[in-house]
Design an enzyme around this catalytic site. Structure first.
Site, PDB file in Angstrom:
ATOM      1  N   PRO A 234       0.759  -1.253   0.000  1.00  0.00           N
ATOM      2  CA  PRO A 234       0.000   0.000   0.000  1.00  0.00           C
ATOM      3  C   PRO A 234       0.794   1.310   0.000  1.00  0.00           C
ATOM      4  CG  PRO A 234      -0.007  -0.940   2.185  1.00  0.00           C
ATOM      5  CD  PRO A 234       0.703  -1.936   1.290  1.00  0.00           C
ATOM      6  N   CYS A 235       1.518   1.558  -1.072  1.00  0.00           N
ATOM      7  CA  CYS A 235       2.228   2.833  -1.179  1.00  0.00           C
ATOM      8  C   CYS A 235       1.250   4.003  -1.314  1.00  0.00           C
ATOM      9  CB  CYS A 235       3.227   2.808  -2.333  1.00  0.00           C
ATOM     10  SG  CYS A 235       2.516   2.385  -3.921  1.00  0.00           S
ATOM     11  N   HIS A 236      -0.003   3.723  -1.699  1.00  0.00           N
ATOM     12  CA  HIS A 236      -1.004   4.782  -1.802  1.00  0.00           C
ATOM     13  C   HIS A 236      -1.337   5.386  -0.440  1.00  0.00           C
ATOM     14  CE1 HIS A 236      -3.279   1.016  -1.229  1.00  0.00           C
ATOM     15  NE2 HIS A 236      -4.117   1.749  -0.534  1.00  0.00           N
TER      16      HIS A 236
END
Length: 162
Positions: free
Chosen positions: A130-132
């Site tokens: 989850p880099c978002h």
């Protein structure tokens, strides 16, 4: 890279391209127009078989029914990038963290925030890793390789934005 398997899946954020190694471990998840995203190469083998669990979990995630992926992952990167990517996995569904907080989690000095941002931007496993969930220090929607519009959609889905 030889023996790369791939499949494409439709998703609310656009078509997804998934790749896996011969053992079935996910090596990348890309979206069209992604900075540094993968595209199908000659010699890759189209086979949806190794991606059944990923397809099921992604469908559940986009339906709001799954908060944490449990998939074998095998991205390629430096030891530093792997440390940063592991820190991404610790940011819970529905929450966000800043680049500085990710740097602190891996024990990197404040001066390394730019390098941490580069590692986050090089994450080959969008959505799944989850880099978002990483945002600017003042809450800015910055630096998502899949595009800020997709980042906002993912964070809204997770309830991190209202």
């Amino acid at each position: 890279m030889t023996n790369v398997y791939f499949t494409r899946l439709d998703a609310p954020v656009g078509p997804l391209l998934l790749t896996a190694d011969p053992d079935g471990a996910l090596t990348s998840l890309s979206v069209p127009g992604q900075k540094g995203g993968r595209t199908v190469q000659d010699g890759w083998r189209h086979d949806p078989g190794p991606f059944r669990a990923a397809a099921e979990q992604l469908a559940a995630y986009f339906a709001g029914e799954l908060k944490e992926f449990r998939l074998p992952l095998r991205p390629t990167g430096t030891e530093f990038r792997h440390r940063v990517w592991a820190a991404l996995d610790e940011v819970p569904y529905g929450a966000t963290a800043t680049y500085g907080e990710i740097a602190a989690r891996i024990g990197a000095p404040r001066a390394a925030v730019r390098a941490v941002g580069g590692a986050i931007g090089a994450n080959p496993l969008l959505v799944v890793r989850p880099c978002h969930r990483v945002i600017g220090a003042k809450g800015a929607m910055t630096g998502y390789a899949g595009g800020v519009e997709r980042k906002v959609r993912l964070l809204t889905l997770e309830g991190a934005l209202h």
